[in-house]
Motif scaffolding. Structure first.
Motif, short mmCIF file in Angstrom:
data_model
loop_
_atom_site.label_atom_id
_atom_site.label_comp_id
_atom_site.label_asym_id
_atom_site.label_seq_id
_atom_site.Cartn_x
_atom_site.Cartn_y
_atom_site.Cartn_z
N MET A 187 -12.80 5.11 4.61
CA MET A 187 -13.06 5.72 5.91
C MET A 187 -13.64 7.12 5.75
O MET A 187 -14.45 7.57 6.57
CB MET A 187 -11.77 5.76 6.73
CG MET A 187 -11.35 4.39 7.28
SD MET A 187 -9.97 4.45 8.46
CE MET A 187 -8.62 4.89 7.38
N LEU A 228 -5.35 -2.59 1.10
CA LEU A 228 -5.46 -1.68 2.24
C LEU A 228 -5.36 -0.22 1.82
O LEU A 228 -5.77 0.68 2.57
CB LEU A 228 -4.36 -2.00 3.26
CG LEU A 228 -4.46 -3.34 3.99
CD1 LEU A 228 -3.25 -3.53 4.90
CD2 LEU A 228 -5.75 -3.41 4.81
N LEU A 240 -8.40 1.99 2.17
CA LEU A 240 -8.96 2.35 3.47
C LEU A 240 -9.18 3.85 3.66
O LEU A 240 -10.23 4.26 4.16
CB LEU A 240 -8.07 1.80 4.59
CG LEU A 240 -8.21 0.30 4.88
CD1 LEU A 240 -7.25 -0.11 5.99
CD2 LEU A 240 -9.65 -0.03 5.27
N GLY A 280 -6.27 9.12 7.28
CA GLY A 280 -6.28 7.71 6.86
C GLY A 280 -4.94 7.27 6.32
O GLY A 280 -4.45 6.16 6.63
N TYR A 333 0.81 -1.22 0.00
CA TYR A 333 0.00 0.00 0.00
C TYR A 333 0.84 1.27 0.00
O TYR A 333 0.38 2.32 -0.46
CB TYR A 333 -0.99 0.01 1.17
CG TYR A 333 -0.40 -0.06 2.56
CD1 TYR A 333 0.18 1.05 3.16
CD2 TYR A 333 -0.46 -1.23 3.31
CE1 TYR A 333 0.70 0.99 4.43
CE2 TYR A 333 0.05 -1.30 4.58
CZ TYR A 333 0.63 -0.19 5.16
OH TYR A 333 1.15 -0.25 6.43
#
Length: 446
Positions: free
Chosen positions: A181, A174, A177, A192, A40
């Motif tokens: 979020m 990931l 995310l 984040g 990521y």
């Protein structure tokens, strides 16, 4: 001079896999932890800098500095690890990576962002991070070769990369995310991103712990080196002194690897996170879309790694590398011609499938043609030019994108990879690792 590797440690197979022993298992754990993080980081780094208000040139500067630091550390680790042991360096650098990513999450000025990115090796490998994972790889390469046989070596390197790519695929997922979020709980994306940088620090600490159970047979390798020296003395050909941990025979090989790796490094520097930035600028995609695409790419790219061992035994190591890289070069030129994000991602993904086939073969081949006691030094020095030129690449790519043409870095990378393919064939077509010597001699006699 080609030598037989020291016998791997005797241990019961793990999970019913004949070549997988306890030491290899812990090395695989180390790879999983690092690749999860790299999966990521290569995606969110350019997006994080964009959110902070920086452009392509700033990204290029950050990646260039990070690559220079990685080049220096990798070379030092390679040369010193053969002399003082590989495990202490793996522990120390894992802790440095943890510190760098923790600090990066809370840095505000661009200078400190660059400094901590370099310490944490952030962004190295890009969004397809299974094949490249940090400055301590010279020590890991030597440990992998130490704990397996010549016959299984390329299979082990392929499986090692397979595990890394699978972990990188999970890591790339990931990257979605921060966007998720923001939509689900209203958390701003900058926060984040910072959460994911902190998570990388946790992975770094876990990596340091994973190193301790690994055995290192330094005494066996040094005993083998002494035995080789005695054999040469008996033939009235005294063993010449080592320079930076390498004998003259090894230097003759390593210099060829250095030249080919220099061209490869330029190609790597033009890609990596720069490709993520190119997709963002060219097609206007967001972090969730990029995360989904690179998750799929990483998952698909895992499969060829398991084929690397058989391909090398069937075609030969050098011919395998040349064939797969030639196809990869052609497809790289095709990427920039695609009119939509979906088609560009598809062609880039297919190109990556062929490219990754060559990675474990090249890594295993280097370990196979170098004396076992000199493997870390050879890996560090052979890869040094690649690290240096990959440091130049990101800055050039950023300048090209902002001042010349958006797609120029991808086209330049294709040219460099094509040159690398030609040089690799010219330099190594008549040099064979131990597992291929008998077959090569039989072909010459027939």
């Amino acid at each position: 001079m080609l030598t037989e590797s020291p016998a791997p440690s005797e241990a019961a197979p793990i999970f019913g896999i004949a070549w997988l022993n306890r030491d290899l298992m812990w090395l695989f754990v180390l790879r999983v932890l690092r690749s999860l993080s790299q999966g990521y980081l290569g995606i969110i780094l350019p997006l994080y800098l964009i959110a902070l208000g920086y452009g392509a040139e700033a990204l290029g500067v950050l990646l260039a500095v990070s690559a220079v630091v990685a080049a220096g550390v990798s070379t030092v680790v390679g040369v010193m690890a053969d002399r003082f042991g590989r495990k202490p360096f793996l522990v120390g650098i894992s802790l440095l990576l943890a510190f760098g990513t923790f600090a990066f999450a809370f840095a505000h000025s661009f200078v400190w962002i660059v400094v901590f990115a370099a310490i944490g090796s952030i962004g190295r490998g890009g969004a397809l991070a299974g094949g490249a994972w940090g400055p301590f790889y010279p020590a890991v390469q030597a440990l992998l070769a130490e704990h397996t046989s010549d016959y299984n070596r390329t299979t082990v390197f392929g499986a090692f990369s397979f595990v890394g790519v699978m972990a990188a695929a999970l890591g790339s997922a990931l990257a979605a995310l921060p966007s998720l979020m923001r939509h689900l709980i209203g958390l701003d994306e900058l926060t984040g991103y910072r959460i994911l940088f902190v998570l990388s620090g946790v992975f770094g600490l876990a990596m340091a712990l994973a190193v301790f159970p690994i055995n290192e047979n330094r005494a066996l390798e040094l005993e083998l080196a002494d035995e080789l020296a005695r054999e040469q003395q008996q033939r009235e050909r005294p063993r010449e002194g080592l320079v930076l941990g390498l004998s003259p025979n090894s230097w003759r090989l390593v210099l060829r690897f250095m030249i080919t790796n220099a061209t490869n490094g330029l190609a790597i520097g033009m890609l990596g996170p720069i490709v993520v930035y190119w997709f963002y600028r060219r097609f206007g995609v967001n972090s969730a879309q990029l995360a989904g695409v690179f998750f799929a790419m990483n998952m698909a790219n895992a499969i060829p790694y398991l084929m690397a061992g058989r391909l090398a035994l069937w075609m030969g190591s050098v011919r395998s590398v040349v064939a797969t890289r030639a196809v990869s070069t052609v497809l790289m030129f095709a990427v920039v011609l695609m009119p939509t994000f979906g088609l560009a991602a598809l062609v880039y993904g297919i190109r990556a499938l062929f490219n990754v086939l060559s990675i474990p073969v090249r890594q295993s081949y280097l370990m196979g043609v170098i004396d076992p006691a000199e493997r870390s030094s050879a890996a560090g020095l052979a890869n040094f030019p690649s690290q240096v030129t990959s440091a130049i690449g990101p800055y050039m790519a950023g300048y090209f994108m902002e001042h010349l043409m958006l797609s120029l870095p991808l086209e330049f990378a294709a040219v460099m990879q094509g040159l690398n393919t030609v040089l690799y064939y010219l330099f190594f077509r008549n040099i064979y690792p131990p597992e291929e010597i008998e077959e090569a001699e039989a072909r010459k006699k027939s």
